[in-house]
Design an enzyme around this catalytic site. Structure first.
Site, mmCIF file in Angstrom:
data_model
loop_
_atom_site.group_PDB
_atom_site.id
_atom_site.type_symbol
_atom_site.label_atom_id
_atom_site.label_comp_id
_atom_site.label_asym_id
_atom_site.label_seq_id
_atom_site.Cartn_x
_atom_site.Cartn_y
_atom_site.Cartn_z
ATOM 1 N N GLY A 234 0.860 -1.167 0.000
ATOM 2 C CA GLY A 234 0.000 0.000 0.000
ATOM 3 C C GLY A 234 0.902 1.224 0.000
ATOM 4 O O GLY A 234 2.095 1.118 -0.225
ATOM 5 N N SER A 235 0.350 2.389 0.247
ATOM 6 C CA SER A 235 1.194 3.589 0.276
ATOM 7 C C SER A 235 0.350 4.817 0.552
ATOM 8 O O SER A 235 -0.864 4.827 0.317
ATOM 9 C CB SER A 235 1.922 3.811 -1.061
ATOM 10 O OG SER A 235 2.742 2.736 -1.390
ATOM 11 N N ASN A 236 1.017 5.867 1.015
ATOM 12 C CA ASN A 236 0.473 7.216 1.001
ATOM 13 C C ASN A 236 1.445 8.091 0.218
ATOM 14 O O ASN A 236 2.659 7.854 0.236
ATOM 15 C CB ASN A 236 0.383 7.834 2.403
ATOM 16 C CG ASN A 236 -0.390 6.982 3.378
ATOM 17 O OD1 ASN A 236 -1.533 6.640 3.155
ATOM 18 N ND2 ASN A 236 0.255 6.643 4.494
ATOM 19 N N ASN A 506 -4.340 4.806 -1.493
ATOM 20 C CA ASN A 506 -4.769 3.513 -2.040
ATOM 21 C C ASN A 506 -6.259 3.387 -2.280
ATOM 22 O O ASN A 506 -6.716 2.306 -2.654
ATOM 23 C CB ASN A 506 -4.278 2.334 -1.194
ATOM 24 C CG ASN A 506 -2.780 2.356 -0.985
ATOM 25 O OD1 ASN A 506 -2.326 2.285 0.144
ATOM 26 N ND2 ASN A 506 -2.033 2.472 -2.048
#
Length: 800
Positions: A234-236, A506
């Site tokens: 995932g990520s920001n 995401n």
């Protein structure tokens, strides 16, 4: 003038005496120093604090050489393990039934992994892609980088004694070829498509006899399959435009959430070819290009996208032969791909895979979802990334870009990103979000005309198209601006330019900016007007408030990264504490029927500061309670105020404490902690940590289900009542801005550190920084690199 001065500095560096010590996953042979190369490929590697290499080379083959050398020095065992995977040799060395680390595919066993990758190698898939002319195939620069990387890795291996017990003396620790490097790139490209269906591809067998009966595929299960393909990533990321910053220049905060162990780790470096390339950032292991990074003008990061990079096609089979399918009534025979895998301590295993014009047949009749291959029906997987070798050129284009416009130009030319969004900012004050990824050309019109009964459920729900392969008019076609047939072209990509902020956590492109929502894209990209995750809601709240406040600097990005705010806590902790205090007799019944005194939990929840810092008290209790509550109570019953598309960041809200399961979750959490002698108000860091070299290192941050920006997905050890490892979470973090000096203002952190070898000095040094929420001050310009008190300079060459 500045370029000339830079070349002079590089020339001076090349005259420095080579150092004998490398920050390696091995010990240098005592008698050897690395000297200038006498012909062949060569590079200069300058190591600064935390073992970060700054690689200077005269061209792309030499840059690849230096990168391959330096990666091997830090991660030779993980690299070798991955190369064993893409050569299809895991069963030979580790046994057929053992498992991979799943970094390069979802294969459940070594045998399944080998069957798939040997099939790729036997069919010449990657070689055909390499032979295509750019931009459809890789550029000469990318080919040179891969060739150089293989040579650098091999040279390091030939000259150093491996001491890491993970692979010291292993028969599978072998030299590699440029093709091995290319197949590893390919594996990353198909990770969310074919790579996520390896078991279904290699396990597909034609039915035989009357036992071949169809079991209906479940729509809910297929929707789950789509969501689970990126379960460990995932990520920001957020980009701020110059309208919000103190100096009118852009800012970027990148916070990818990737595995902490195995072959999908990031590795930090700076790559320099004087006058041609100068970029720093994180590379996925085995990759000679920077995946996420920055240069003197632009910075970018990626987040895992919601676009579904594959589709299924239902095949109508010839009743007389289940390996023949019909298109417009005309029969087409499947292609049989027979693969043989050598197995440790046993005879080789030979299996067949079946391929169609739509892709490989996928089958798992007993699985979840069930994908039956019956006498009348089968399913094929269309993965356009199986024809995509443009990922490295896209990344190299980012590295050379001078602005967000340059980033978009690379995306438009190469169209090579398989499963990620891009968020970028530049020194001129521009911001960018774009979901420019390789997706099958599934339009809403095509799905309406050609979906099967199953597809009419899965496409609206999850963007997964299941098309009728018996009809020629259901072919997915091509967009005029698409570099590859059968994919959506750049004009369709959801893109937001120059908004005060552009953020993604995401969820779909819809709320990259709450005030400028993106709409009008095909469903395959993602949804619109649906509930957002708590992490998206918290992230948008935070960055929108930052943008409104203005005057932002890199320090504000650093504060956001480690604010460790818990949106779930802000929404629910006070209500939970109030409902706790109202329980009759201060007790609740646990799931096993035990009556538990929960009265002491009420003031702890009320007093908790709603953060997941290592010194937060009450965070552990709320975390354990929230996991149990959300596992027991469906989202639709968790809140009293339902979701509203008119207010998507602030709804749903108000915890439904009367929902069945609330009191049970509270009782179970209290009983769990007390059962291990853990105080309900224990400090989080005493019970959320990793152990490195016998040292317990506390880890701040929290789970995605809590909505924490700084995602840490730790493993609960029931025996000790603590989180004792982090399989994945925040990884290569970067906060980047510019001050007009020509040197980017960058702070970085590689949470799990540069090396996975416990004997390396860079095995846990940055993990200790994480524990204290501290950063590495990046050294990008030559003056800063040469001023490093930890500077070590090594010259490496092919013929040293």
């Amino acid at each position: 003038m500045r370029t000339r001065r830079r070349r002079l500095v590089v020339a001076a560096v090349a005259l420095l005496t080579a150092a004998t010590a490398l920050p390696a996953a091995a010990a240098e042979r005592p008698s050897r120093q690395e000297h200038p190369s006498h012909g062949g490929l060569s590079a200069v590697i300058r190591y600064t604090e935390y073992g970060i290499p700054h690689i200077v080379a005269k061209g792309y083959p030499d840059l690849g050489f230096g990168t391959g050398w330096a990666q091997a020095a830090d991660q030779v065992c993980l690299l070798a393990d991955g190369f064993t995977t893409v050569r299809g040799e895991r069963s030979r060395y580790f046994g057929a039934d053992a498992t991979t680390d799943r970094s390069l595919s979802s294969a459940s066993t070594n045998l399944a992994s080998d069957l798939y990758f040997r099939g790729v190698r036997r069919s010449g898939t990657v070689e055909r892609l390499l032979a295509q002319r750019a931009p459809l195939g890789p550029s000469k620069d990318v080919k040179d980088l891969m060739r150089g990387f293989a040579a650098g890795y091999n040279a390091w291996l030939a000259r150093n004694r491996v001491t890491d017990p993970a692979c010291a003396g292993a028969a599978w620790l072998r030299p590699v070829t440029a093709t091995d490097v290319a197949v590893r790139f390919y594996a990353l490209s198909v990770l969310a498509g074919q790579g996520g269906a390896v078991d279904e591809i290699t396990g597909a067998e034609p039915p035989s006899g009357s036992a071949a009966t169809e079991r209906a595929a479940g729509a809910d299960a297929l929707v789950g399959l789509v969501r689970d393909r990126s379960a460990d990533m995932g990520s920001n990321a957020v980009a701020f435009s110059g309208a919000t910053t103190a100096n009118g220049r852009g800012l970027l905060l990148g916070n990818p959430h990737y595995p902490w162990q195995g072959g999908r780790r990031f590795w930090q470096s700076q790559q320099t070819i004087p006058g041609r390339l100068d970029v720093a950032g994180g590379s996925l292991l085995g990759s000679p290009t920077v995946s996420i990074g920055y240069n003197s003008r632009v910075a970018w990061s990626h987040t895992v996208a919601t676009g579904v990079p594959f589709n299924l096609t239902r095949l109508t089979l010839d009743p007389a032969d289940p390996t023949v399918y019909l298109v417009d009534g005309r029969p087409e025979r499947m292609t049989k791909r027979t693969v043989t895998v050598p197995v440790k301590g046993g005879t080789s295993v030979t299996r067949s895979q079946w391929w169609t014009r739509y892709g490989p047949v996928v089958a798992d009749p007993q699985g979840d979802p069930p994908l039956p291959w019956t006498a009348t029906t089968a399913y094929a997987l269309n993965d356009p990334n199986a024809a995509n070798f443009r990922f490295p050129d896209t990344s190299l284009g980012f590295a050379r870009a001078r602005s967000t416009a340059g980033v978009l130009a690379s995306l438009k030319r190469y169209q090579g990103l398989p499963w990620v969004n891009t968020v970028a900012a530049d020194s001129a004050g521009h911001s960018l979000y774009t979901q420019s990824q390789v997706l099958p050309r599934i339009t809403d019109d095509l799905a309406a005309r050609c979906s099967t009964d199953l597809g009419r459920i899965t496409y609206p729900q999850a963007g997964l198209a299941v098309l009728d392969g018996s009809r020629g008019d259901c072919a997915i076609g091509s967009d005029a601006d698409a570099v590859q047939p059968g994919i959506l072209g750049p004009a369709r990509m959801p893109t937001l330019k120059d908004a005060p902020y552009a953020e993604n956590s995401n969820d779909s492109a819809w709320l990259a900016n709450e005030d400028r929502p993106l709409t009008g894209y095909e469903r395959v990209f993602g949804d619109i007007g649906t509930p957002r995750s708590l992490r998206t809601r918290g992230g948008v709240e935070d960055v929108a408030a930052m943008a409104r406040r203005g005057g932002l600097t890199v320090r504000d990005l650093q504060r956001q990264q480690f604010a460790n705010r818990v949106p779930a806590g802000d929404l629910a902790a006070a209500d939970a504490a109030k409902a706790c205090a109202a329980l009759a007799g201060g007790t609740a019944t646990a799931g096993d029927g035990t009556v538990v005194d929960v009265s002491a939990a009420c003031p702890v929840l009320a007093a908790w500061g709603r953060t997941m810092d290592t010194d937060s008290r009450g965070a552990l209790l709320f975390d354990r309670f929230w996991r149990k509550l959300t596992a027991a109570v469906p989202p639709g019953r968790l809140w009293k105020v339902p979701f509203s598309a008119a207010d998507p960041v602030r709804t749903p809200n108000t915890l439904n404490t009367t929902a069945p399961g609330f009191a049970t979750a509270l009782a179970d959490a209290v009983a769990e902690l007390r059962g291990k002698g853990t105080a309900l108000d224990a400090r989080l860091g005493d019970h959320q940590y990793v152990v490195r070299g016998g040292e317990r290192i506390p880890v701040p941050g929290g789970s995605n289900r809590l909505g924490v920006w700084n995602v840490i997905e730790p493993t609960w050890d029931a025996a000790s009542g603590a989180y004792t490892e982090v399989p994945f979470g925040s990884s290569h973090i970067q906060a980047v801005g510019w001050d007009g000096s020509g040197c980017p203002v960058a702070r970085t952190l590689l949470t799990y550190s540069q090396s996975s070898n416990a004997d390396s000095p860079h095995y846990s040094d940055q993990t200790r920084l994480l524990a204290g929420e501290r950063w590495v001050t990046a050294r990008f310009c030559e003056k800063d690199v040469l001023a490093s008190p930890a500077l070590r300079v090594v010259r490496v060459g092919e013929h040293g």
